[in-house]
Design a protein around this motif. Structure first.
Motif, short mmCIF file in Angstrom:
data_model
loop_
_atom_site.label_atom_id
_atom_site.label_comp_id
_atom_site.label_asym_id
_atom_site.label_seq_id
_atom_site.Cartn_x
_atom_site.Cartn_y
_atom_site.Cartn_z
N GLU A 1 0.83 -1.21 0.00
CA GLU A 1 0.00 0.00 0.00
C GLU A 1 0.86 1.25 0.00
OE1 GLU A 1 -3.32 2.23 2.80
OE2 GLU A 1 -3.11 0.05 2.89
N PHE A 2 1.96 1.22 0.76
CA PHE A 2 2.86 2.38 0.81
C PHE A 2 3.43 2.66 -0.58
CE2 PHE A 2 7.07 4.30 1.30
CZ PHE A 2 6.78 5.38 2.11
N CYS A 3 3.89 1.61 -1.26
CA CYS A 3 4.46 1.77 -2.61
C CYS A 3 3.42 2.30 -3.59
CB CYS A 3 5.02 0.45 -3.12
SG CYS A 3 6.46 -0.13 -2.19
N GLU A 4 2.19 1.81 -3.49
CA GLU A 4 1.11 2.27 -4.36
C GLU A 4 0.81 3.74 -4.12
OE1 GLU A 4 -2.22 -0.24 -3.73
OE2 GLU A 4 -1.27 -2.03 -4.58
N ASN A 5 0.79 4.15 -2.86
CA ASN A 5 0.49 5.54 -2.53
C ASN A 5 1.59 6.49 -3.00
OD1 ASN A 5 -1.97 4.97 -1.34
ND2 ASN A 5 -1.12 4.73 0.71
N VAL A 6 2.85 6.05 -2.85
CA VAL A 6 3.96 6.86 -3.35
C VAL A 6 3.87 6.97 -4.87
CG1 VAL A 6 6.47 7.01 -3.63
CG2 VAL A 6 5.51 6.33 -1.44
N GLY A 7 3.52 5.84 -5.51
CA GLY A 7 3.37 5.83 -6.97
C GLY A 7 2.32 6.81 -7.44
N ARG A 8 1.18 6.85 -6.75
CA ARG A 8 0.12 7.78 -7.11
C ARG A 8 0.56 9.23 -6.87
NH1 ARG A 8 -3.45 3.54 -5.41
NH2 ARG A 8 -3.26 4.14 -3.22
N ALA B 1 5.42 2.19 -8.25
CA ALA B 1 5.12 1.21 -7.19
C ALA B 1 5.95 -0.07 -7.39
CB ALA B 1 3.63 0.88 -7.19
N ALA B 2 6.06 -0.51 -8.63
CA ALA B 2 6.84 -1.71 -8.94
C ALA B 2 8.32 -1.48 -8.65
CB ALA B 2 6.65 -2.10 -10.40
N PHE B 3 8.80 -0.28 -8.97
CA PHE B 3 10.20 0.07 -8.72
C PHE B 3 10.51 0.02 -7.22
CE2 PHE B 3 13.10 3.67 -7.64
CZ PHE B 3 14.27 3.13 -8.15
N LEU B 4 9.60 0.51 -6.41
CA LEU B 4 9.80 0.52 -4.96
C LEU B 4 9.55 -0.85 -4.35
CD1 LEU B 4 8.01 3.84 -3.95
CD2 LEU B 4 10.47 3.42 -4.04
#
Length: 257
Positions: free
Chosen positions: A130-137, A173-176
């Motif tokens: 979820e953290f990675c997705e939120n950073v991605g957004r 998100a994938a990168f993180l």
């Protein structure tokens, strides 16, 4: 041996340098420099990884492509822990794009000091995905055209593709995220149990001890598009139940909340 060290060894044996590798691969100097200094690793399925394997074989005709490919693949999968990779990639993203950690913390509903601890590797999000997705957004909706160009180089991607916010968010998100999965995510398991209850047509609070992990209740959160609206409704429902469970658990001496 790390990916960068392995490539350097091949270059040394071929009596070649980074500039020559750039010429045969078509990769830019800054990108190759990050690889050689282990500040970044190409994805095994990426075009950059394939170009490097072929480029090394072109610089040294005695090399076998399959052997080079296998050696570099091992160096990618075996260098550093997943948590170290997460921390390194997060720091690289912040520095390359010049992201304000204060602005990021506000958008993600975290204290700025918590983001700082994530940067220095002393803390990790309780829910990495979820953290990675939120950073991605956040990156997708706040990147300037200049930052998009920098991001393209960082992700080995096409800048035009990254202009699509959904694609950009997913790529970041994938990168993180990499291959890291937390082995201890009690809060996530608790919330998944709520999801399962909702999907089955019922509304039942899981009869489980509330996790003792610290729980952060933010004041604001951003949602985008139709899917975002749907997620907002579900998150509101889950947060309401989680808060109620916190109170219930504290009254019964379970702790954590």
């Amino acid at each position: 041996m790390s990916f960068g060290s392995t490539v350097k060894e091949y270059l040394k044996n071929a009596d070649c340098n980074a500039s020559m590798l750039c010429n045969v691969t078509g990769l830019n100097a800054s990108q190759v420099s990050r690889y050689l200094n282990d500040k970044r690793k190409p994805r095994a399925e990426s075009e950059a990884f394939e170009k490097i394997c072929k480029g090394l074989c072109e610089l040294d005709s005695s090399l076998n492509f399959d052997e080079v490919h296998r050696a570099l693949l091992i160096s990618i999968n075996g260098s550093g822990s997943a948590r170290e990779e997460f921390t390194g990639n997060f720091n690289l993203l912040i520095s390359e794009l010049g992201i304000s950690t204060t602005a990021l913390a506000n958008a993600l509903n975290y204290d700025a000091s918590f983001i700082s601890r994530i940067k220095n590797g002393t803390r990790y999000p309780s829910n990495y995905g979820e953290f990675c997705e939120n950073v991605g957004r956040y990156v997708a909706f706040h990147c300037s055209p200049v930052q998009i160009m920098s991001l393209a180089g960082l992700l080995d991607s096409d800048a035009k593709l990254l202009e699509n916010k959904a694609y950009c968010a997913k790529s970041v998100a994938a990168f993180l995220g990499g291959t890291f999965k937390s082995s201890n995510e009690p809060i996530e398991k608790f919330l998944k149990a709520i999801d399962k209850s909702v999907k089955s047509g019922g509304i039942e609070i899981p009869k489980a001890k509330l996790p003792s992990s610290p729980i952060h209740f933010g004041k604001d959160k951003y949602y985008y598009g139709i899917e975002g609206m749907q997620k907002a409704e579900k998150d509101f429902f889950k947060l309401t139940i989680l808060k109620a469970q916190c109170i219930h658990s504290q009254r019964n001496g379970y702790g954590g909340g």
